[in-house]
Enzyme design. Sequence first.
Site, PDB file in Angstrom:
ATOM      1  N   HIS A  87       0.837  -1.194   0.000  1.00 52.51           N
ATOM      2  CA  HIS A  87       0.000   0.000   0.000  1.00 52.51           C
ATOM      3  C   HIS A  87       0.875   1.249   0.000  1.00 52.51           C
ATOM      4  O   HIS A  87       2.095   1.170   0.209  1.00 52.51           O
ATOM      5  CB  HIS A  87      -0.953   0.001   1.211  1.00 52.51           C
ATOM      6  CG  HIS A  87      -0.269   0.046   2.538  1.00 52.51           C
ATOM      7  ND1 HIS A  87      -0.112  -1.054   3.346  1.00 52.51           N
ATOM      8  CD2 HIS A  87       0.320   1.068   3.210  1.00 52.51           C
ATOM      9  CE1 HIS A  87       0.524  -0.716   4.449  1.00 52.51           C
ATOM     10  NE2 HIS A  87       0.811   0.583   4.390  1.00 52.51           N
TER      11      HIS A  87
HETATM   12  P1  TYD Z   1      -2.402  -4.122   7.327  1.00 48.06           P
HETATM   13  O1  TYD Z   1      -2.521  -2.714   6.848  1.00 48.06           O
HETATM   14  O2  TYD Z   1      -2.939  -5.198   6.443  1.00 48.06           O
HETATM   15  O3  TYD Z   1      -0.890  -4.452   7.701  1.00 48.06           O
HETATM   16  P2  TYD Z   1       0.397  -4.422   6.723  1.00 48.06           P
HETATM   17  O4  TYD Z   1       0.347  -3.127   5.990  1.00 48.06           O
HETATM   18  O5  TYD Z   1       1.554  -4.521   7.671  1.00 48.06           O
HETATM   19  O6  TYD Z   1       0.347  -5.585   5.818  1.00 48.06           O
HETATM   20  O7  TYD Z   1      -3.105  -4.203   8.756  1.00 48.06           O
HETATM   21  C1  TYD Z   1      -3.625  -5.400   9.267  1.00 48.06           C
HETATM   22  C2  TYD Z   1      -4.948  -5.106   9.988  1.00 48.06           C
HETATM   23  O8  TYD Z   1      -4.711  -4.276  11.125  1.00 48.06           O
HETATM   24  C3  TYD Z   1      -5.939  -4.379   9.095  1.00 48.06           C
HETATM   25  O9  TYD Z   1      -7.217  -4.917   9.350  1.00 48.06           O
HETATM   26  C4  TYD Z   1      -5.891  -2.951   9.595  1.00 48.06           C
HETATM   27  C5  TYD Z   1      -5.502  -3.103  11.044  1.00 48.06           C
HETATM   28  N1  TYD Z   1      -4.711  -1.973  11.602  1.00 48.06           N
HETATM   29  C6  TYD Z   1      -5.275  -1.163  12.556  1.00 48.06           C
HETATM   30  O10 TYD Z   1      -6.449  -1.341  12.973  1.00 48.06           O
HETATM   31  N2  TYD Z   1      -4.541  -0.138  13.066  1.00 48.06           N
HETATM   32  C7  TYD Z   1      -3.268   0.089  12.656  1.00 48.06           C
HETATM   33  O11 TYD Z   1      -2.607   1.038  13.154  1.00 48.06           O
HETATM   34  C8  TYD Z   1      -2.697  -0.764  11.640  1.00 48.06           C
HETATM   35  C9  TYD Z   1      -1.307  -0.535  11.141  1.00 48.06           C
HETATM   36  C10 TYD Z   1      -3.462  -1.789  11.145  1.00 48.06           C
END
Ligand code: TYD
Length: 135
Positions: A51
């Site tokens: 992302h």
């Molecule tokens: P995600 O964005 O998929 O993690 P990465 O970018 O490391 O692959 O995040 C995983 C899950 O956690 C997603 O459902 C969003 C949630 N999340 C939060 O609720 N708060 C946060 O600060 C972060 C980073 C993720």
Amino acid sequence: MANLARHIDFKELGDARGNLVVMEGDDSIPFHIKRIYYIYNTEQGVARGFHAHHHLKQVIVAVRGRCEMHLDNGKEKEIVVLDDPCKAIVIDTMIWRELHHFSEDCIILCLASEHYDESDYIRDYDTFMKEVSGK
Ligand code: TYD
């Protein structure tokens, strides 16, 4: 060579007892820290991220272990190895990032300039490429 990540070298304040590294918001961290999270116990072979963010900036450091950060600003790509608790990278807005090749013991610490806001994410690479090229 692409230079998509700014590098921060932290002073190691350890002594005979062990190591100590300090990160201060609005100082060695170039923004006000609003959120901290960490990633650990990542399954082998798993990649994360995929992302970009419209407004959020991040500082990322491997406080233990190793992983690869793949960065892309739509024009250039860069791979940064995170494997040193005294070295961080700053990821600016509108940079596509992916985390690959986590070591089993890897702990990634993320300092963020904004609270969690799903609407700040661009999770589709084609959308990212369109936005970043102004289309
Ligand atoms: P995600 O964005 O998929 O993690 P990465 O970018 O490391 O692959 O995040 C995983 C899950 O956690 C997603 O459902 C969003 C949630 N999340 C939060 O609720 N708060 C946060 O600060 C972060 C980073 C993720």
